[in-house]
Design an enzyme around this catalytic site. Structure first.
Site, PDB file in Angstrom:
ATOM      1  N   LYS A 153     -25.802  33.342 -10.675  1.00  0.00           N
ATOM      2  CA  LYS A 153     -25.373  32.064 -10.078  1.00  0.00           C
ATOM      3  C   LYS A 153     -25.765  30.873 -10.958  1.00  0.00           C
ATOM      4  O   LYS A 153     -24.955  29.991 -11.206  1.00  0.00           O
ATOM      5  CB  LYS A 153     -25.981  31.882  -8.684  1.00  0.00           C
ATOM      6  CG  LYS A 153     -25.566  32.927  -7.676  1.00  0.00           C
ATOM      7  CD  LYS A 153     -26.073  32.593  -6.276  1.00  0.00           C
ATOM      8  CE  LYS A 153     -27.591  32.581  -6.158  1.00  0.00           C
ATOM      9  NZ  LYS A 153     -28.239  33.879  -6.394  1.00  0.00           N
ATOM     10  N   ARG A 195     -28.472  29.645   2.000  1.00  0.00           N
ATOM     11  CA  ARG A 195     -28.955  31.025   2.013  1.00  0.00           C
ATOM     12  C   ARG A 195     -29.128  31.544   3.437  1.00  0.00           C
ATOM     13  O   ARG A 195     -29.518  32.698   3.620  1.00  0.00           O
ATOM     14  CB  ARG A 195     -30.305  31.108   1.301  1.00  0.00           C
ATOM     15  CG  ARG A 195     -30.227  31.518  -0.175  1.00  0.00           C
ATOM     16  CD  ARG A 195     -31.623  31.372  -0.714  1.00  0.00           C
ATOM     17  NE  ARG A 195     -31.996  32.232  -1.791  1.00  0.00           N
ATOM     18  CZ  ARG A 195     -32.078  31.822  -3.054  1.00  0.00           C
ATOM     19  NH1 ARG A 195     -31.721  30.621  -3.410  1.00  0.00           N
ATOM     20  NH2 ARG A 195     -32.531  32.647  -3.976  1.00  0.00           N
ATOM     21  N   ARG A 233     -35.391  38.899 -17.284  1.00  0.00           N
ATOM     22  CA  ARG A 233     -34.932  37.508 -17.328  1.00  0.00           C
ATOM     23  C   ARG A 233     -35.999  36.565 -17.901  1.00  0.00           C
ATOM     24  O   ARG A 233     -37.156  36.636 -17.554  1.00  0.00           O
ATOM     25  CB  ARG A 233     -34.572  37.083 -15.901  1.00  0.00           C
ATOM     26  CG  ARG A 233     -34.120  35.655 -15.799  1.00  0.00           C
ATOM     27  CD  ARG A 233     -33.311  35.445 -14.563  1.00  0.00           C
ATOM     28  NE  ARG A 233     -34.127  35.201 -13.392  1.00  0.00           N
ATOM     29  CZ  ARG A 233     -33.607  34.803 -12.233  1.00  0.00           C
ATOM     30  NH1 ARG A 233     -32.307  34.645 -12.088  1.00  0.00           N
ATOM     31  NH2 ARG A 233     -34.399  34.606 -11.189  1.00  0.00           N
ATOM     32  N   ARG A 275     -40.279  33.987 -14.786  1.00  0.00           N
ATOM     33  CA  ARG A 275     -40.628  33.407 -13.489  1.00  0.00           C
ATOM     34  C   ARG A 275     -41.623  34.311 -12.765  1.00  0.00           C
ATOM     35  O   ARG A 275     -41.465  35.531 -12.777  1.00  0.00           O
ATOM     36  CB  ARG A 275     -39.352  33.254 -12.647  1.00  0.00           C
ATOM     37  CG  ARG A 275     -38.568  32.013 -13.001  1.00  0.00           C
ATOM     38  CD  ARG A 275     -37.249  31.935 -12.294  1.00  0.00           C
ATOM     39  NE  ARG A 275     -37.251  32.368 -10.904  1.00  0.00           N
ATOM     40  CZ  ARG A 275     -36.201  32.274 -10.099  1.00  0.00           C
ATOM     41  NH1 ARG A 275     -35.067  31.763 -10.561  1.00  0.00           N
ATOM     42  NH2 ARG A 275     -36.248  32.683  -8.866  1.00  0.00           N
ATOM     43  N   ARG A 285     -37.156  39.842  -2.503  1.00  0.00           N
ATOM     44  CA  ARG A 285     -36.075  38.843  -2.543  1.00  0.00           C
ATOM     45  C   ARG A 285     -34.727  39.481  -2.229  1.00  0.00           C
ATOM     46  O   ARG A 285     -33.879  38.890  -1.569  1.00  0.00           O
ATOM     47  CB  ARG A 285     -36.054  38.163  -3.924  1.00  0.00           C
ATOM     48  CG  ARG A 285     -37.197  37.169  -4.084  1.00  0.00           C
ATOM     49  CD  ARG A 285     -37.481  36.860  -5.536  1.00  0.00           C
ATOM     50  NE  ARG A 285     -36.395  36.212  -6.216  1.00  0.00           N
ATOM     51  CZ  ARG A 285     -36.216  36.267  -7.546  1.00  0.00           C
ATOM     52  NH1 ARG A 285     -37.049  36.955  -8.306  1.00  0.00           N
ATOM     53  NH2 ARG A 285     -35.224  35.634  -8.082  1.00  0.00           N
TER      54      ARG A 285
HETATM   55  P1  AMP Z   1     -33.804  30.928  -6.831  1.00  0.00           P
HETATM   56  O1  AMP Z   1     -34.196  30.177  -8.061  1.00  0.00           O
HETATM   57  O2  AMP Z   1     -32.490  30.475  -6.265  1.00  0.00           O
HETATM   58  O3  AMP Z   1     -33.883  32.417  -7.005  1.00  0.00           O
HETATM   59  O4  AMP Z   1     -34.885  30.541  -5.717  1.00  0.00           O
HETATM   60  C1  AMP Z   1     -36.267  30.851  -5.886  1.00  0.00           C
HETATM   61  C2  AMP Z   1     -36.991  30.780  -4.561  1.00  0.00           C
HETATM   62  O5  AMP Z   1     -36.886  29.444  -4.011  1.00  0.00           O
HETATM   63  C3  AMP Z   1     -36.436  31.672  -3.468  1.00  0.00           C
HETATM   64  O6  AMP Z   1     -36.934  33.005  -3.557  1.00  0.00           O
HETATM   65  C4  AMP Z   1     -36.951  30.943  -2.210  1.00  0.00           C
HETATM   66  O7  AMP Z   1     -38.334  31.162  -2.020  1.00  0.00           O
HETATM   67  C5  AMP Z   1     -36.757  29.494  -2.597  1.00  0.00           C
HETATM   68  N1  AMP Z   1     -35.398  29.018  -2.252  1.00  0.00           N
HETATM   69  C6  AMP Z   1     -34.412  28.656  -3.110  1.00  0.00           C
HETATM   70  N2  AMP Z   1     -33.300  28.297  -2.452  1.00  0.00           N
HETATM   71  C7  AMP Z   1     -33.578  28.437  -1.136  1.00  0.00           C
HETATM   72  C8  AMP Z   1     -32.820  28.240   0.045  1.00  0.00           C
HETATM   73  N3  AMP Z   1     -31.550  27.834   0.031  1.00  0.00           N
HETATM   74  N4  AMP Z   1     -33.444  28.488   1.240  1.00  0.00           N
HETATM   75  C9  AMP Z   1     -34.722  28.873   1.286  1.00  0.00           C
HETATM   76  N5  AMP Z   1     -35.490  29.106   0.206  1.00  0.00           N
HETATM   77  C10 AMP Z   1     -34.923  28.892  -1.007  1.00  0.00           C
END
Ligand code: AMP
Length: 214
Positions: free
Chosen positions: A13, A88, A127, A160, A171
């Protein structure tokens, strides 16, 4: 034009949103990036969301919705944006619709980047992310020209903390239970379009851009 990019963690994404943002001029809003910036700065928001992120859990809807709606209210979002990592949950999707509706706008398309589960684990494990511009690399599939350095800005690459095997599995579990209903939500609205996420980065980007042109 307001676009939602959907897909499991590791589906691509962030990579696709960055390319599409460059090609279309739409503003890229990545909830995960906004949260990581807050963690880095040590703000109250950062302190709150860190514990959720470290465990691979979703941050609370109330907090997430507030952060995204504030970002959406900024002037660079007036003409449209690409949401990456948001919504999400169903409540997030509904809150986004409500806010856009109040502005007589709405989500135009929800693009689902479809990647098989076993491929997701492989991708997330290898990654590397730029500390500076958040560009994403993979040690096998798309390595940087110089190890540890971002091709785009020269920033330092890091893995990360939530890209470790235990958190990756959590996740993915969270994704399948809490985020897949969001796919049905957009499907019912006739806005969902699936793209084969196993194709190359450029092929996926071309397909998405063509979908958006229709
Ligand atoms: P990402 O970089 O999109 O993989 O997001 C990393 C982490 O941020 C996720 O595992 C959640 O803990 C938090 N996070 C990101 N986007 C959301 C969302 N829309 N709702 C809730 N938590 C989020």
């Amino acid at each position: 034009m307001y676009i939602v990019l959907l897909g499991a963690p590791g589906a691509g994404k962030g990579t696709q949103a960055a390319i599409i943002s460059q090609k279309t001029g739409l503003t890229h809003i990545a909830s995960g990036d906004l949260f990581r910036q807050a963690v880095q700065k040590g703000t109250e928001l950062g302190k709150l969301v860190k514990s959720y992120m470290d465990k691979g859990m979703l941050a609370p809807d109330e907090v997430t919705i507030k952060v995204i709606m504030e970002r959406l209210a900024e002037p660079d979002c007036v003409k449209g944006c690409i949401f990456d990592g948001f919504p999400r949950t169903l409540d997030q999707a509904k809150a986004l619709d409500k806010t856009l509706k109040e502005q007589k706008k709405g989500i135009d398309k929800a693009v689902f980047i479809d990647v098989p589960d076993e491929e997701l684990v492989k991708r997330l494990g290898g990654r590397w992310t730029c500390k500076n511009c958040q560009a994403v690399y993979h040690e096998v599939a798309s390595p940087p020209k110089v190890a540890g350095k971002c091709d785009k800005c020269g920033g330092e690459l890091y893995q990360r903390p939530d890209d470790n095997e235990v958190t990756i599995r959590e996740r993915l579990k969270v994704y399948f239970t809490q985020t897949t209903p969001v796919l049905d939500y957009y499907k019912k609205e006739g806005k969902l379009i699936a793209v084969d996420g196993k194709l190359s980065i450029d092929e996926v980007a071309d397909k998405v851009v063509r979908i958006l042109e229709v």
